[in-house]
Design a protein around this motif. Structure first.
Motif, PDB file in Angstrom:
ATOM      1  N   ASP A  79     -46.216 -21.925  -8.099  1.00  0.00           N
ATOM      2  CA  ASP A  79     -44.908 -22.258  -8.670  1.00  0.00           C
ATOM      3  C   ASP A  79     -43.972 -21.053  -8.690  1.00  0.00           C
ATOM      4  OD1 ASP A  79     -45.265 -24.969  -9.061  1.00  0.00           O
ATOM      5  OD2 ASP A  79     -46.043 -24.747 -11.097  1.00  0.00           O
ATOM      6  N   LYS A  82     -42.610 -20.632  -5.169  1.00  0.00           N
ATOM      7  CA  LYS A  82     -41.608 -21.667  -4.908  1.00  0.00           C
ATOM      8  C   LYS A  82     -40.273 -21.316  -5.547  1.00  0.00           C
ATOM      9  CE  LYS A  82     -40.759 -26.598  -5.793  1.00  0.00           C
ATOM     10  NZ  LYS A  82     -41.339 -27.839  -6.390  1.00  0.00           N
ATOM     11  N   TYR A 118     -44.072 -20.951   2.120  1.00  0.00           N
ATOM     12  CA  TYR A 118     -42.764 -20.400   1.792  1.00  0.00           C
ATOM     13  C   TYR A 118     -42.470 -19.196   2.682  1.00  0.00           C
ATOM     14  CZ  TYR A 118     -43.179 -23.697  -1.951  1.00  0.00           C
ATOM     15  OH  TYR A 118     -43.325 -24.878  -2.639  1.00  0.00           O
TER      16      TYR A 118
END
Length: 291
Positions: A79, A82, A118
């Motif tokens: 998380d 992200k 990512y």
């Protein structure tokens, strides 16, 4: 001589209101940092966002930054990656992301795959525990980082530098960045000599780089002259080809402002050629983090 452009290779952002991120060192009222102590709580008085960082670096030649894992205790370690990628897409900073993973995790491969979805993801930070550097499970995960073209960002003090050296010699395919010059916690002559030997031993490993940063955490009243011998020994051992500068902001901002800090390092590094200054202040980080 013109000031070299700068890559800040160790900085942090945090949003204490983010629904999916938790910062144990800032949000747990019972947490006391073993070295920084209650001073760290000052950072929890507000968020530190991209706009704050850009204001701090304004006018100091910082063209790029590398974000080092800051959230601690989040349910899903991806998380933070992200969130940071979203910031980079919107603001241009940070240019690279070093996230969290437990290298002993038997499901490490899947976690690394998710991090690497990512675009800016470049490395892993693992604080480890106990005698982790000699663990076969850690060695397996450590070697796996090379398969994903990721850098290992490790906080290893002088007492464990021999173990890291042996690990790196056994797995030279994995690049290592030693955080905060080995986090030297004391300022005695005996400690300095032990630290010097540890740094020199690690420098024998060509896959290890040394990040000079964070020296204010253990010497809150630091000066240019007080940091000079630590920085010089890193440079002499690792040479300018494997030494990386960074700010450790905003943590080191507890004891300085950005301008004072970066000018102190510029003075110390001014004995180097312009080419070597460029390597330490940016070129080495650009190369190994591919930014």
């Amino acid at each position: 001589m013109a000031k070299p452009s700068v890559v800040d290779a160790h900085m942090h952002l945090y949003d204490l209101n983010h629904p999916d991120l938790f910062y144990e060192h800032l949000q747990n009222p019972d947490f006391v940092h073993p070295l920084i102590g209650p001073q760290l709580g000052k950072l929890a008085e507000r968020n530190y966002e991209v706009s704050d960082y850009l204001a701090d670096i304004e006018g100091h030649g910082v063209d790029k930054s590398i974000h080092i894992q800051c959230a601690m205790g989040s349910e899903d370690l991806v998380d933070e990656t992200k969130w940071l990628q979203g910031l980079s897409d919107e603001y241009g900073y940070p240019h690279a992301i070093v996230g969290e993973a437990d290298l002993c995790d038997p499901q490490l491969g899947r976690l690394l795959e998710r991090h690497c979805q990512y675009e800016n993801f470049r490395g892993i930070r693992d604080f480890g525990s106990d005698d982790y550097l000699t663990s076969t499970e850690f060695a397996r995960g450590f070697s796996m980082l090379a398969d994903f073209d990721l850098v290992a960002s490790l906080d290893v003090k002088w007492e464990d530098m021999e173990k890291l050296a042996q690990l790196s010699e056994n797995h030279p395919e994995t690049l290592v960045v030693l955080d905060h010059a080995g986090f030297p916690t004391e300022r005695t002559e005996e400690y300095f000599e032990n630290w010097q030997r540890g740094i020199k031993r690690l420098a024998e490993c060509e896959s290890v780089y040394c990040k000079v940063s964070g020296l204010g955490m253990c010497d809150n009243a630091w000066t240019t002259d007080s940091i000079r011998p630590w920085v010089v020994h890193c440079l002499e051992s690792f040479t300018p080809d494997r030494t990386i500068w960074s700010s450790n902001w905003p943590v080191d901002g507890l004891w300085s402002d950005y301008g004072t800090m970066i000018e102190a390092y510029r003075e110390v590094l001014s004995v180097l050629s312009e080419r070597d200054q460029d390597k330490v202040f940016g070129g080495n980080a650009e190369r190994i983090y591919r930014i």
